[in-house]
Design a protein around this motif. Structure first.
Motif, short mmCIF file in Angstrom:
data_model
loop_
_atom_site.label_atom_id
_atom_site.label_comp_id
_atom_site.label_asym_id
_atom_site.label_seq_id
_atom_site.Cartn_x
_atom_site.Cartn_y
_atom_site.Cartn_z
N ARG A 1 0.76 -0.94 -0.14
CA ARG A 1 -0.03 0.16 -0.02
C ARG A 1 0.98 1.41 -0.09
N GLU A 2 1.89 1.30 0.80
CA GLU A 2 2.71 2.44 1.00
C GLU A 2 3.55 2.55 -0.62
N LYS A 3 3.80 1.40 -1.32
CA LYS A 3 4.56 1.74 -2.40
C LYS A 3 3.44 2.35 -3.59
N SER B 1 3.53 6.58 -4.95
CA SER B 1 3.48 6.78 -6.41
C SER B 1 2.43 7.90 -6.59
N PHE B 2 1.37 8.13 -5.94
CA PHE B 2 0.34 9.08 -6.23
C PHE B 2 0.30 10.28 -5.32
#
Length: 135
Positions: A127-129, A133-134
């Motif tokens: 989820r962190e990755k 990115s957003f």
């Protein structure tokens, strides 16, 4: 030779090829099993049967495909491009060595790491990755 012939030729006659069974029967079979064979040809996204087998301490022979590879990952016998000859060889070799069965069962049991805490940690990392990115 067929798989039935392999198993019948071994000294231990306690085996069963069950095919599709209900989840309740799966739980009972897993509690009683020594070895499980997972000859999947589909790139399974997770490999739940492998994880279930590990949490029961069952020696595993499986296809080296998809999520099975990740779940089992060296904790059992993984066969690339599985076919009946490779399966025959692996099963025959394991069934003829009770000490190896015990070692694989112990490795399976001790290596099971798909508990809720571990799975949640992996999900949080993913989820962190995605969110980084957003945002």
């Amino acid at each position: 030779k067929s798989i039935m012939n392999i198993v019948k030729s071994c000294s231990n006659k306690n085996f069963e090829l069950s095919g599709h069974i209900s989840p309740e029967k799966v739980k009972k079979k897993m509690r009683d099993a020594s070895i499980i064979v997972i000859p999947s040809i589909w790139d399974e996204p997770f490999g739940l049967v492998g994880a279930e087998a590990m949490c029961h301490g069952i020696a595993i022979i499986s296809s080296d495909v998809g999520g099975l590879s990740e779940v089992i990952g060296g904790k059992g016998i993984s066969i690339k491009n599985i076919n009946k000859e490779k399966l025959f060889f692996a099963l025959n070799r394991l069934l003829s060595n009770p000490l190896q069965i015990k070692k694989m069962q112990k490795k399976s049991w001790n290596s099971f790491n798909f508990d809720a805490k571990h799975s949640s940690s992996i999900l949080d990392q993913e989820r962190e990755k995605i969110s980084s990115s957003f945002f």
